[in-house]
Design a protein around this motif. Structure first.
Motif, PDB file in Angstrom:
ATOM      1  N   GLY A   1       4.597   1.961   5.208  1.00 42.29           N
ATOM      2  CA  GLY A   1       4.232   0.825   4.369  1.00 42.29           C
ATOM      3  C   GLY A   1       2.963   1.052   3.576  1.00 42.29           C
ATOM      4  O   GLY A   1       2.236   0.103   3.266  1.00 42.29           O
ATOM      5  N   VAL A   2       2.687   2.326   3.246  1.00 38.31           N
ATOM      6  CA  VAL A   2       1.505   2.657   2.453  1.00 38.31           C
ATOM      7  C   VAL A   2       1.930   3.526   1.279  1.00 38.31           C
ATOM      8  O   VAL A   2       3.032   4.076   1.252  1.00 38.31           O
ATOM      9  N   GLY A   3       1.054   3.668   0.319  1.00 38.50           N
ATOM     10  CA  GLY A   3       1.329   4.536  -0.814  1.00 38.50           C
ATOM     11  C   GLY A   3       1.024   5.990  -0.488  1.00 38.50           C
ATOM     12  O   GLY A   3       0.367   6.308   0.508  1.00 38.50           O
ATOM     13  N   ASN A   4       1.529   6.867  -1.349  1.00 39.68           N
ATOM     14  CA  ASN A   4       1.297   8.303  -1.168  1.00 39.68           C
ATOM     15  C   ASN A   4      -0.191   8.646  -1.163  1.00 39.68           C
ATOM     16  O   ASN A   4      -0.634   9.519  -0.408  1.00 39.68           O
ATOM     17  N   ALA A   5      -0.950   7.939  -1.998  1.00 39.14           N
ATOM     18  CA  ALA A   5      -2.396   8.218  -2.065  1.00 39.14           C
ATOM     19  C   ALA A   5      -3.061   7.958  -0.717  1.00 39.14           C
ATOM     20  O   ALA A   5      -3.942   8.715  -0.302  1.00 39.14           O
ATOM     21  N   THR A   6      -2.617   6.913  -0.025  1.00 39.86           N
ATOM     22  CA  THR A   6      -3.179   6.611   1.299  1.00 39.86           C
ATOM     23  C   THR A   6      -2.831   7.716   2.277  1.00 39.86           C
ATOM     24  O   THR A   6      -3.678   8.163   3.054  1.00 39.86           O
ATOM     25  N   LEU A   7      -1.584   8.171   2.230  1.00 42.59           N
ATOM     26  CA  LEU A   7      -1.179   9.269   3.120  1.00 42.59           C
ATOM     27  C   LEU A   7      -2.052  10.496   2.867  1.00 42.59           C
ATOM     28  O   LEU A   7      -2.595  11.079   3.804  1.00 42.59           O
ATOM     29  N   TYR A   8      -2.203  10.877   1.584  1.00 38.86           N
ATOM     30  CA  TYR A   8      -2.965  12.091   1.276  1.00 38.86           C
ATOM     31  C   TYR A   8      -4.464  11.922   1.510  1.00 38.86           C
ATOM     32  O   TYR A   8      -5.158  12.896   1.766  1.00 38.86           O
TER      33      TYR A   8
END
Length: 180
Positions: free
Chosen positions: A37-44
């Protein structure tokens, strides 16, 4: 770390664990972010590389294996201690379908903190078993891990994975023992 950032981190690790178990170590990172439930930017931001995410997923497993190796350093039989620990490594890799390959990926890259910790623990147990004459000289940690990883991968989908793995570990360990 802020509370919301900690929640995102923990959700990413939990979703990555599930995705790696289901899809293997090459699970799409975009899908992991979506599941969390997060964006790719949060993951990276939390995990700049796939390797960093794999290491986070397996950190608890790696730490437990290292603690077990440390405990086994005082076991009366160095060879039996090494065999017990290798069995635990196989069991960690075979807990769920697909995790063996993911764990291999986490241990696979030179410079990986997981690899350094596990290989250090293995070196100590192997050296002790070799000094006691329980394992032949010339066997390397890298060779030993290739064999153990092969067992984990070969047995992870077997109905009696633990039994099959134990039988194969017995065969391999027989080959590791010195011959007169």
């Amino acid at each position: 770390m802020r509370a919301d950032a900690r929640r995102n981190h923990d959700r990413l690790v939990a979703c990555a664990r599930d995705a790696f178990a289901e899809l293997g170590a090459d699970a799409p990172l975009d899908e992991i972010a979506q599941r969390a439930g997060v964006g790719n930017a949060t993951l990276y931001r939390h995990f700049p590389t796939r390797q960093a995410l794999l290491e986070a997923v397996f950190r608890d497993h790696i730490d437990a294996l290292c603690r077990q190796a440390e405990d086994l350093m005082s076991a009366p039989s160095p060879g039996a201690a090494l065999k017990e620990w290798l069995g635990a490594v196989i069991a960690q890799g075979s807990t769920e379908r697909g995790l063996a390959a993911s764990l291999l990926a986490a241990l696979g890259q030179d410079g990986s903190s997981c690899r350094a910790a596990v290989f250090g623990a293995a070196r100590a147990l192997l050296a002790r078993a070799q000094e006691a004459g329980d394992v032949r000289a010339g066997v390397s940690v890298e060779q030993m891990f290739k064999l153990v990883n092969a067992i984990a991968l070969a047995t992870e989908t077997e109905p009696d994975a633990a039994g099959q793995a134990a039988a194969l570990l017995d065969l391999i360990f027989h080959g590791l023992t010195p011959r007169p």
